[in-house]
Write a protein that holds these residues in place. Structure first.
Motif, mmCIF file in Angstrom:
data_model
loop_
_atom_site.group_PDB
_atom_site.id
_atom_site.type_symbol
_atom_site.label_atom_id
_atom_site.label_comp_id
_atom_site.label_asym_id
_atom_site.label_seq_id
_atom_site.Cartn_x
_atom_site.Cartn_y
_atom_site.Cartn_z
ATOM 1 N N GLU A 188 44.849 -52.893 -36.841
ATOM 2 C CA GLU A 188 44.092 -51.871 -37.562
ATOM 3 C C GLU A 188 44.565 -51.809 -39.015
ATOM 4 O O GLU A 188 45.734 -52.004 -39.309
ATOM 5 C CB GLU A 188 44.308 -50.509 -36.884
ATOM 6 N N ASN B 35 43.882 -49.454 -42.815
ATOM 7 C CA ASN B 35 43.113 -48.409 -43.473
ATOM 8 C C ASN B 35 42.826 -48.873 -44.890
ATOM 9 O O ASN B 35 43.657 -49.562 -45.502
ATOM 10 C CB ASN B 35 43.818 -47.046 -43.436
ATOM 11 N N HIS C 178 42.045 -47.720 -48.509
ATOM 12 C CA HIS C 178 42.216 -46.513 -49.321
ATOM 13 C C HIS C 178 41.915 -46.865 -50.779
ATOM 14 O O HIS C 178 42.700 -47.549 -51.437
ATOM 15 C CB HIS C 178 43.665 -46.011 -49.154
ATOM 16 N N GLY D 165 37.354 -40.908 -54.532
ATOM 17 C CA GLY D 165 38.245 -41.716 -53.699
ATOM 18 C C GLY D 165 37.848 -41.597 -52.233
ATOM 19 O O GLY D 165 37.113 -40.692 -51.835
ATOM 20 N N TRP D 166 38.298 -42.536 -51.434
ATOM 21 C CA TRP D 166 38.040 -42.475 -49.996
ATOM 22 C C TRP D 166 39.125 -43.247 -49.260
ATOM 23 O O TRP D 166 39.827 -44.077 -49.844
ATOM 24 C CB TRP D 166 36.639 -43.002 -49.635
ATOM 25 N N ASN D 167 39.255 -42.946 -47.986
ATOM 26 C CA ASN D 167 40.287 -43.576 -47.157
ATOM 27 C C ASN D 167 39.763 -43.637 -45.732
ATOM 28 O O ASN D 167 39.544 -42.601 -45.110
ATOM 29 C CB ASN D 167 41.577 -42.746 -47.225
ATOM 30 N N SER E 108 39.943 -45.752 -41.816
ATOM 31 C CA SER E 108 40.613 -46.745 -40.984
ATOM 32 C C SER E 108 39.574 -47.722 -40.437
ATOM 33 O O SER E 108 38.387 -47.389 -40.323
ATOM 34 C CB SER E 108 41.363 -46.070 -39.837
ATOM 35 N N LYS F 56 44.225 -49.992 -51.408
ATOM 36 C CA LYS F 56 45.415 -50.390 -50.662
ATOM 37 C C LYS F 56 45.319 -49.986 -49.205
ATOM 38 O O LYS F 56 44.457 -49.184 -48.821
ATOM 39 C CB LYS F 56 46.668 -49.801 -51.304
ATOM 40 N N ASN G 230 47.656 -48.272 -46.354
ATOM 41 C CA ASN G 230 48.903 -47.531 -46.180
ATOM 42 C C ASN G 230 49.611 -47.890 -44.884
ATOM 43 O O ASN G 230 50.738 -47.461 -44.658
ATOM 44 C CB ASN G 230 48.637 -46.029 -46.221
ATOM 45 N N GLN G 231 48.931 -48.658 -44.038
ATOM 46 C CA GLN G 231 49.598 -49.108 -42.818
ATOM 47 C C GLN G 231 50.461 -50.328 -43.103
ATOM 48 O O GLN G 231 51.429 -50.580 -42.398
ATOM 49 C CB GLN G 231 48.559 -49.421 -41.747
#
Lengths: 254, 310
Positions: A147, A149, A151, A159-161, A163, A185, A187-188
């Motif tokens: 998985e 995410n 971002h 902005g949006w984020n 998964s 980017k 973040n995982q």
């Protein structure tokens, strides 16, 4: 009295510190946009430009990314991951976004129907830098067995984020305001970072591994061309394109 | 019928909770240090579920681990508030338990809001600062529920210095709190480093001044001397960790493609020792207020003593 003075000192210090807000770096506005009347482009007279982006310094040695953070990344068929903020080979610089910063005419550019594609493969973004026109769909795929995410951290756009499950359906996004080097980017997997560039017109390109770029469909006239790199900043040049001209040797140097 | 103030079980429970909050602060620092704050994009659910355990890899293990520990701390804080309300005879302790509960609820909401708004520096900094405050509240409750607090009479030691130790110890707490806020704001890219450095100099001067005032007077009760000594030791460690964090993250790690172990260890340690510093300064301020009287005050003017004997 002493207590009151110390209290005043604290309040003053607090006000001083809160005033020291870190300045956000302003993002460039790629391509001119205005409310002035726009003209139709005569495709029979358009030309093209091509060139190379050179790098004169010493590029940092790519560092091996430790992907043990996620076994699915470490076991990816893509193998080891070497990252460097400056991808230069034999003095040629890749991942530079070259775009028309100022065009001679205000044209009613059609938004390209084809998607700009970003894939996540072996826990890295491919490509590292992508260009899209305002309103053009950007397709984020996940070819990995893990998985991610996605971002997006724009300055001029919302902005949006989100998964994205392994090998799941692509996420389709677009940006409505021009913006260069918009960071995206995961973040995982904190080493995963790429840049989206949103241009006001379709006159842009991203340099390949040999530092080469080509922009087609330029109406005749005088332009300001810009080349922007995620670390090295932006360089501009003025140039003139005559009808049907195939101008080569439009080189930048960082 | 109010029970006696001292309850060994409640005191132990409060200490365990304080320890868990300390771990929670460390877990939060790990989230920030590993840049994993948005690894789980939704809140209050995690990947759309309130109970399903996500695949704990990458940044998810830090962010979701932090959330799980926070939920445990939240539940235990509810227990603490109810237990204190029912078993402690001091009215202000009952309210302090509720304050702790309100703080942990506000803290959870701040943690969720900062995720939903993509970690704006001022919300993330408020989240970090409130965590430290919550830790201090529960540490104070552990102190107030201890046997020593219940069974030891205030020393009523009169000191003649100016400013008074009460004033100095209070400003130690405030200065460390401001310093933690500035550190959090810098860590979350809200401000530059300079304010944090200037504030560090102020905190260092205040702590050395206060601790030396306590430690050079051999008549000061040990309940006050102990936290003063601890403050000096922690200050020294914290200054070293601050330098280590600066070197590993700002100097050497500015262009790192991913968080390096050295920068994670140094910054997380810097955060948790900061929490210990604040909590110790709170304990010092409380003990000073309990045992030391300013030269101008009558011997009976001791609010905490009155509260204990109420």
């Amino acid at each position: 009295m002493i207590m009151r003075n110390i209290f005043i000192l604290f309040v003053a210090a607090g006000l001083f510190f809160t005033g020291c807000n870190r300045n956000q770096s302003p993002s460039a506005t790629p391509g001119n946009s205005s409310s002035e009347p726009k003209v139709a482009i005569d495709q029979s007279t358009t030309g093209s430009i091509s060139g190379t982006v050179h790098f004169t310094g010493t590029a940092p040695t790519p560092i091996k990314v430790d992907m043990g953070f996620d076994p699915a990344c470490a076991m990816s068929a893509r193998g080891e991951n070497f990252a460097s903020p400056i991808a230069a080979k034999e003095g040629k610089l890749a991942n530079v976004f070259v775009y028309v910063k100022k065009a001679p005419v205000l044209a009613d550019w059609a938004v390209p129907k084809e998607h700009a594609v970003v894939d996540q493969v072996g826990c890295r973004y491919e490509p590292h830098v992508v260009g899209a026109m305002v309103g053009q769909t950007i397709e984020f795929r996940n070819s990995d067995n893990t998985e991610h995410n996605i971002h997006a951290m724009p300055n001029e756009n919302p902005g949006w984020n989100e998964s994205q499950a392994p090998k799941s359906q692509a996420i389709l996004k677009h940006f409505d305001e021009p913006e260069v080097m918009l960071p995206v980017k995961c973040n995982q997997h904190p080493w995963m970072k790429m840049y989206v560039n949103v241009a006001a017109n379709p006159l842009f390109a991203v340099t390949d591994a040999s530092g080469h770029f080509e922009i087609k469909g330029l109406p005749p006239g005088e332009y300001t061309l810009a080349a922007v790199h995620e670390k090295l900043g932006e360089k501009t040049m003025a140039l003139k394109v005559t009808p049907k001209e195939q101008k080569s040797g439009v080189d930048f140097s960082f | 019928m109010p029970q006696p103030v001292y309850s060994a079980a409640l005191h132990r429970f409060t200490k365990v909770l304080a320890g868990l909050i300390f771990l929670l602060i460390a877990a939060g620092a790990l989230v920030t240090s590993n840049d994993a704050g948005l690894a789980v994009p939704d809140w209050p659910t995690s990947f759309g579920s309130l109970w399903r355990m996500p695949h704990m890899v990458g940044g998810v293990k830090f962010e979701h681990g932090h959330r799980m520990l926070a939920e445990l701390v939240g539940l235990l804080t509810i227990v603490l508030a109810i237990w204190t309300w029912r078993s402690d005879s001091r009215r202000w302790m009952k309210w302090l338990g509720l304050v702790a509960l309100g703080t942990v609820i506000a803290q959870g909401v701040l943690g969720g809001v900062t995720v939903l708004f993509f970690l704006p520096w001022w919300i993330s900094s408020a989240h970090a600062t409130l965590a430290q405050s919550f830790f201090c509240i529960v540490v104070s409750m552990a102190l107030f529920s201890s046997r020593g607090w219940s069974e030891t009479a205030p020393a009523n030691f009169v000191e003649h210095g100016s400013p008074s130790l009460r004033t100095l110890s209070l400003f130690c707490v405030l200065s460390i709190l401001v310093q933690l806020m500035l550190g959090a704001a810098f860590r979350h890219s809200g401000i530059k480093l300079l304010p944090h450095l200037v504030s560090a100099a102020v905190v260092t001067a205040l702590l050395i001044w206060t601790s030396s005032r306590v430690l050079t007077n051999h008549s000061v009760p040990s309940a006050v001397r102990r936290p003063a000594s601890a403050l000096l030791g922690l200050l020294l460690v914290q200054l070293c960790l601050g330098l280590a964090s600066y070197l590993t993250r700002v100097q050497w790690g500015a262009d790192a493609v991913q968080p390096q172990l050295a920068m994670v260890i140094s910054t997380v340690s810097h955060v948790i020792v900061g929490a210990l510093l604040l909590a110790t300064s709170v304990v010092l301020a409380i003990e000073v207020r309990r045992h030391i009287l300013p030269a101008t005050a009558p011997a009976s003017d001791n609010a905490l003593d009155k509260a204990v004997t109420a």
